[in-house]
Design an enzyme around this catalytic site. Structure first.
Site, PDB file in Angstrom:
ATOM      1  N   PRO A 255      14.891   0.695  -6.228  1.00 26.61           N
ATOM      2  CA  PRO A 255      15.529  -0.568  -6.601  1.00 26.61           C
ATOM      3  C   PRO A 255      16.381  -0.447  -7.858  1.00 26.61           C
ATOM      4  CG  PRO A 255      13.171  -0.650  -7.015  1.00 26.61           C
ATOM      5  CD  PRO A 255      13.438   0.625  -6.303  1.00 26.61           C
ATOM      6  N   GLU A 256      17.608  -0.872  -7.772  1.00 24.74           N
ATOM      7  CA  GLU A 256      18.472  -0.997  -8.947  1.00 24.74           C
ATOM      8  C   GLU A 256      18.769  -2.486  -9.092  1.00 24.74           C
ATOM      9  OE1 GLU A 256      21.624   1.899  -9.286  1.00 24.74           O
ATOM     10  OE2 GLU A 256      20.454   3.408  -8.227  1.00 24.74           O
TER      11      GLU A 256
ATOM     12  N   LYS B   6      17.277  -3.960 -14.612  1.00 27.01           N
ATOM     13  CA  LYS B   6      16.238  -3.727 -13.610  1.00 27.01           C
ATOM     14  C   LYS B   6      14.908  -4.374 -13.978  1.00 27.01           C
ATOM     15  CE  LYS B   6      18.249   0.646 -13.508  1.00 27.01           C
ATOM     16  NZ  LYS B   6      18.155   2.098 -13.499  1.00 27.01           N
TER      17      LYS B   6
ATOM     18  N   HIS C  38      -0.986   0.521  -1.022  1.00 24.47           N
ATOM     19  CA  HIS C  38      -0.738   0.771  -2.443  1.00 24.47           C
ATOM     20  C   HIS C  38      -0.716  -0.524  -3.251  1.00 24.47           C
ATOM     21  CE1 HIS C  38      -0.062   4.924  -1.458  1.00 24.47           C
ATOM     22  NE2 HIS C  38       0.848   4.585  -0.568  1.00 24.47           N
TER      23      HIS C  38
ATOM     24  N   ARG D 248       4.311   5.003  -6.045  1.00 28.73           N
ATOM     25  CA  ARG D 248       4.412   6.047  -7.068  1.00 28.73           C
ATOM     26  C   ARG D 248       4.024   5.581  -8.463  1.00 28.73           C
ATOM     27  NH1 ARG D 248      10.108   8.588  -4.931  1.00 28.73           N
ATOM     28  NH2 ARG D 248       9.687   7.676  -2.921  1.00 28.73           N
TER      29      ARG D 248
ATOM     30  N   ARG E 130      17.821  15.445 -11.731  1.00 31.56           N
ATOM     31  CA  ARG E 130      18.111  14.671 -10.526  1.00 31.56           C
ATOM     32  C   ARG E 130      19.378  15.245  -9.898  1.00 31.56           C
ATOM     33  NH1 ARG E 130      16.768  11.852 -14.602  1.00 31.56           N
ATOM     34  NH2 ARG E 130      15.303  10.401 -13.735  1.00 31.56           N
TER      35      ARG E 130
END
Length: 293
Positions: A2-3, A61, A96, A117, A277
């Site tokens: 998500p941005e 964000k 989760h 995560r 990245r």
DNA sequence: CCGGCGTCCTGGGGGC
DNA sequence: TGCCCCCAGGACGCCG
């Protein structure tokens, strides 16, 4: 991943489904999900119980729910894989599920923070005025250093350009620096740079004002396009507040397109390791300047 | 002071 | 087939 556009979709969902509701009970199912809350999970739950949420707000964000009767807000960040879901109380727990917020009304739904995560989380903070907006917006003190985002009407474009010129850094780093401009992540940075035909290692100090204004326009365009589409989804981890997947990945021009033809010139797109990245770019349209490698 | 890099985390996927 | 390692990356802390 998500941005800003995805987080805005979540914010709208919270505004619709959570604003004005009073907390009955909170369950923290994973301590890491509240690691930013100073008092830990039990304290988070105790302090939130009985409080009523105001209208959800967002900066970059980050999003937060102001408490109606205190100068405090619940801060949320989705990290890499976080979801905020409004689910029926009897829906089975997600694998989760990290935090559950039950409400006192009879609406039959609860708020769930689900995060595989665990890069994201929720926490309670004092609100602070930042000089331009008042306490009524409830800006959490711990994100006072986060810059306004490019879709914010109060984003200070002149200050942004000045900061870019003053930095001895490169453009993609600067786009990802949340203290300069917030809400831009790896995906939209690559997309905006591709649209602007700029190499990701272009030194910020060499950008003229018109060039950086143009880049900013591309950042806004790509974010607005994603917003119109309801948020981007790449791996089905991202789901909005009502559990609906976003869709937008078909529209990406750069991110994830290694070896695929550039949509402008047909040259195979490249991927370069960058800051642990990846950067995706067209080697023909986005040439490095002399100073970059 | 600030740029830059390591760290946290987990599931999926590739390679052997 | 199974195992191991790598990869994804936002934000913060630390180092030089």
């Amino acid at each position: 991943m998500p941005e800003l556009p995805e987080v805005e979709v979540v914010r709208r969902g919270l505004e619709r489904w959570v604003a004005g509701r009073t907390v009955d009970a909170v369950e923290v199912l994973h301590p890491r999900a509240v690691r930013r809350h100073a008092g830990g999970g039990a304290d988070f739950a105790a302090r939130l119980t009985g409080e009523t949420f105001g209208v959800a707000r967002r900066r970059g964000k980050y999003l937060w729910l102001p408490l109606a009767e205190r100068e405090m807000s619940v801060l949320g960040h989705l990290g890499m894989s976080g979801q905020l879901l409004v689910q029926p109380e009897d829906a089975p727990d997600e694998k989760h599920l990290r935090i559950r917020v039950r409400f006192r009304d009879g609406a039959g739904t609860e708020l769930r923070f689900v995060d595989q995560r665990t890069f994201g989380g929720m926490s309670l903070h004092e609100s602070v005025a930042d000089g331009t907006d008042g306490y009524e917006e409830g800006l959490p003190d711990v994100i006072a250093h986060i810059a306004r985002d490019p879709l914010d009407p109060l984003f200070d474009e002149a200050a942004y350009h000045l900061a870019l010129r003053a930095k001895r850094s490169t453009i993609k780093r600067a786009l990802l620096d949340q203290s300069l401009i917030s809400g831009v992540g790896n995906i939209y940075a690559d997309e905006a740079l591709w649209r602007a035909k700029l190499h990701y290692e272009r030194p910020t100090a060499t950008l003229t004002r018109p060039r950086s204004t143009e880049l900013l326009g591309h950042v806004r365009d790509v974010m607005n396009a994603a917003l119109d589409a309801g948020g981007t989804s790449f791996d089905s981890l991202y789901v909005n507040v009502n559990g609906e997947s976003g869709y937008f990945d078909r529209s990406l021009d750069a991110y994830g397109r290694e070896d695929e033809p550039c949509r402008r010139c047909g040259t195979p797109m490249r991927r370069r390791p960058w800051m642990n990245r990846s950067s995706y770019f067209c080697p023909r349209c986005q040439r490095p300047s002399r100073a970059a490698s």
